[in-house]
Design a protein around this motif. Structure first.
Motif, PDB file in Angstrom:
ATOM      1  N   GLY A  63      41.974 120.411 -26.842  1.00 21.56           N
ATOM      2  CA  GLY A  63      41.424 121.367 -25.884  1.00 21.56           C
ATOM      3  C   GLY A  63      41.739 122.818 -26.168  1.00 21.56           C
ATOM      4  O   GLY A  63      41.458 123.691 -25.339  1.00 21.56           O
ATOM      5  N   VAL A  64      42.325 123.108 -27.335  1.00 16.84           N
ATOM      6  CA  VAL A  64      42.616 124.489 -27.707  1.00 16.84           C
ATOM      7  C   VAL A  64      41.320 125.202 -28.068  1.00 16.84           C
ATOM      8  O   VAL A  64      40.487 124.662 -28.810  1.00 16.84           O
ATOM      9  N   THR A  65      41.128 126.406 -27.550  1.00 21.06           N
ATOM     10  CA  THR A  65      39.935 127.189 -27.854  1.00 21.06           C
ATOM     11  C   THR A  65      39.945 127.603 -29.320  1.00 21.06           C
ATOM     12  O   THR A  65      40.966 128.092 -29.816  1.00 21.06           O
TER      13      THR A  65
ATOM     14  N   GLY B  70      49.909 128.512 -21.471  1.00 23.06           N
ATOM     15  CA  GLY B  70      50.649 127.318 -21.865  1.00 23.06           C
ATOM     16  C   GLY B  70      49.991 126.484 -22.933  1.00 23.06           C
ATOM     17  O   GLY B  70      50.601 125.553 -23.458  1.00 23.06           O
ATOM     18  N   LEU B  71      48.752 126.792 -23.286  1.00 27.89           N
ATOM     19  CA  LEU B  71      48.040 125.998 -24.286  1.00 27.89           C
ATOM     20  C   LEU B  71      47.559 126.882 -25.434  1.00 27.89           C
ATOM     21  O   LEU B  71      48.085 126.826 -26.549  1.00 27.89           O
ATOM     22  N   ASN B  72      46.546 127.710 -25.180  1.00 23.77           N
ATOM     23  CA  ASN B  72      46.012 128.578 -26.222  1.00 23.77           C
ATOM     24  C   ASN B  72      47.017 129.637 -26.656  1.00 23.77           C
ATOM     25  O   ASN B  72      47.129 129.957 -27.842  1.00 23.77           O
ATOM     26  N   GLY B  73      47.755 130.186 -25.689  1.00 24.70           N
ATOM     27  CA  GLY B  73      48.711 131.249 -25.987  1.00 24.70           C
ATOM     28  C   GLY B  73      49.766 130.845 -27.003  1.00 24.70           C
ATOM     29  O   GLY B  73      49.970 131.543 -28.002  1.00 24.70           O
TER      30      GLY B  73
ATOM     31  N   PHE C 111      49.378 120.023 -32.173  1.00 27.31           N
ATOM     32  CA  PHE C 111      47.936 120.240 -32.269  1.00 27.31           C
ATOM     33  C   PHE C 111      47.544 120.378 -33.738  1.00 27.31           C
ATOM     34  O   PHE C 111      48.170 121.124 -34.487  1.00 27.31           O
ATOM     35  N   SER C 112      46.512 119.651 -34.127  1.00 29.97           N
ATOM     36  CA  SER C 112      46.032 119.685 -35.501  1.00 29.97           C
ATOM     37  C   SER C 112      44.794 120.559 -35.592  1.00 29.97           C
ATOM     38  O   SER C 112      43.934 120.536 -34.707  1.00 29.97           O
ATOM     39  N   GLY C 113      44.708 121.323 -36.693  1.00 31.69           N
ATOM     40  CA  GLY C 113      43.582 122.225 -36.822  1.00 31.69           C
ATOM     41  C   GLY C 113      43.077 122.353 -38.242  1.00 31.69           C
ATOM     42  O   GLY C 113      43.833 122.187 -39.203  1.00 31.69           O
ATOM     43  N   ARG C 114      41.781 122.653 -38.372  1.00 35.19           N
ATOM     44  CA  ARG C 114      41.141 122.940 -39.646  1.00 35.19           C
ATOM     45  C   ARG C 114      40.105 124.037 -39.415  1.00 35.19           C
ATOM     46  O   ARG C 114      39.648 124.243 -38.293  1.00 35.19           O
ATOM     47  N   VAL C 115      39.742 124.702 -40.487  1.00 35.24           N
ATOM     48  CA  VAL C 115      38.689 125.708 -40.399  1.00 35.24           C
ATOM     49  C   VAL C 115      37.346 125.009 -40.544  1.00 35.24           C
ATOM     50  O   VAL C 115      37.078 124.346 -41.545  1.00 35.24           O
TER      51      VAL C 115
END
Length: 399
Positions: free
Chosen positions: A290-292, A315-318, A276-280
């Motif tokens: 789909g991550v919160t 299983g996803l956000n956790g 999962f890729s993320g940015r602020v």
């Protein structure tokens, strides 16, 4: 996998403040088993697991060691204690007979016989050295009996002056899952040996490790206020923060740096579900898949691995939250944009870091410890499990 986040869901995660500082176990406690018949012996019950307690403290005699087996009956969700013959018995307010407290203590069997741990149960085995624990059964918000357990970080708690520590477990049909946790405090060094499908051990300190931990904490101006008494215990920074003993804005500069960095850069977090890729963006950590989104955490959120970093068992956000929480505690989020970081040599290398956890890990033989709730990320926690357990040995190691 049953890890400490599952333990906390069944125990501390749902606990609420109770009276002078104890917590209400979210599920049934069990009180103890003395010379119960091992599950493998003649006439033994198949639903119990022999747990041997070995006293190698060198400071307390066997007669000064009291054992309490407390937790939750997984099937009924009742808080229970374990009796001397290995039975789970629901706690009751009528048990408050010892000066207003219960007496669920079990002396170490004089012949060295193992205690019997029933199933299905999730909880803690408490070890009190030189004194009893003062435990009280009260009524929780749902009108059910609930046990107030020790809060060694609260000076008004009746167990504040008692030397104690814990072993956490879940024992059910698909195996035994256990750890020697230091998430709340470090006090009595505990080593675990679990035998079944294979032989495993964890938790053992290096020679002189207990003294080394306290000496390192005493030399750190942020950690030294967390030492209780004459090295009775070292309170975790999370609880120290709540007691005004640890800076409530300790992590703020590092959190600000992480947020600023990922406004311009991308982080990759790998879980069992994928990458999962993320940015602020807009002040929140936003991931694809789909991550919160995650709000900016506080120091308290980082140390407790809660609040903005709470990790549901979905299983996803956790898993993403857990990996971010581990990155904050180990201070690897600025140095590594691919998480989780798996090389322990890269952990705790900044001035702002969970140095409580660093000190614990530095003084264990296998390098593993449960210094914070997400220390199981990448396998660095003092946690072991077995699908076909035969026996457990818990050793109170030399001071």
């Amino acid at each position: 996998m049953i890890n400490r986040r599952r333990f906390l869901t069944g125990l501390g995660g749902a606990a609420v403040a109770a009276g002078a500082g104890g917590a209400l176990l979210a599920n049934p406690p069990r009180g103890g088993a003395a010379a119960a018949t091992p599950a493998s012996g003649p006439g033994a019950r198949a639903d119990t697991l022999p747990v041997s307690i070995v006293n190698e403290t060198g400071r307390f005699s066997d007669g000064e060691v009291l054992v309490y087996i407390l937790g939750t009956n997984i099937d009924t969700e009742e808080q229970c204690r374990v009796t001397a013959d290995g039975e789970m018995v629901p706690v009751s307010e009528s048990d408050n007979t010892d000066g207003g407290y219960t007496d669920y203590s079990i002396p170490l069997p004089a012949d060295g016989s193992p205690l019997a741990l029933p199933r299905p149960m999730s909880g803690r085995i408490y070890f009190a050295l030189g004194d009893k624990l003062r435990l009280k059964v009260v009524t929780d918000g749902n009108g059910r009996p609930a046990l107030q357990t020790p809060a060694g970080h609260v000076e008004s708690d009746p167990n504040y002056g008692v030397l104690y520590d814990t072993f956490e477990f879940t024992h059910k049909d698909d195996g035994m899952f256990c750890n020697s946790s230091m998430v709340d405090q470090f006090s009595v060094p505990i080593a675990i040996d679990l035998r079944g499908a294979r032989e495993q051990s964890t938790g053992l300190l290096v020679d002189g490790g207990r003294d080394a931990i306290f000496e390192a904490a005493a030399a750190d101006p942020d950690l030294s206020p967390l030492i209780v008494g004459d090295r009775m215990r070292l309170i975790a920074p999370s609880h120290g923060l709540d007691q005004g003993l640890f800076p409530e804005d300790y992590y703020a500069p590092y959190i600000d740096e992480v947020w600023a960095h990922y406004e311009q850069n991308t982080i990759s977090v790998t879980t069992n579900e994928g990458v999962f890729s993320g940015r602020v963006e807009g002040g929140r950590f936003v991931f694809d898949g789909g991550v919160t989104p995650f709000d900016k955490p506080s120091t308290r959120d980082v140390l407790f691995c809660d609040g903005a970093l709470a990790a549901p068992n979905d299983g996803l956000n956790g898993p993403v939250a857990a990996i971010l929480g581990a990155g904050f505690n180990r201070s690897t989020l600025l140095s590594h944009d691919q998480q989780p970081t798996t090389d322990a040599a890269d952990f705790y290398r900044t001035d702002i870091s969970n140095h409580y956890s660093r000190i614990l890990h530095a003084n264990t033989v296998d390098g593993k410890a449960y210094g914070f709730a997400f220390d199981d990320v990448a396998g660095f926690a003092s946690y072991i499990e077995d699908p076909a357990p035969v026996s457990v040995t818990v050793t109170l190691t030399p001071f």
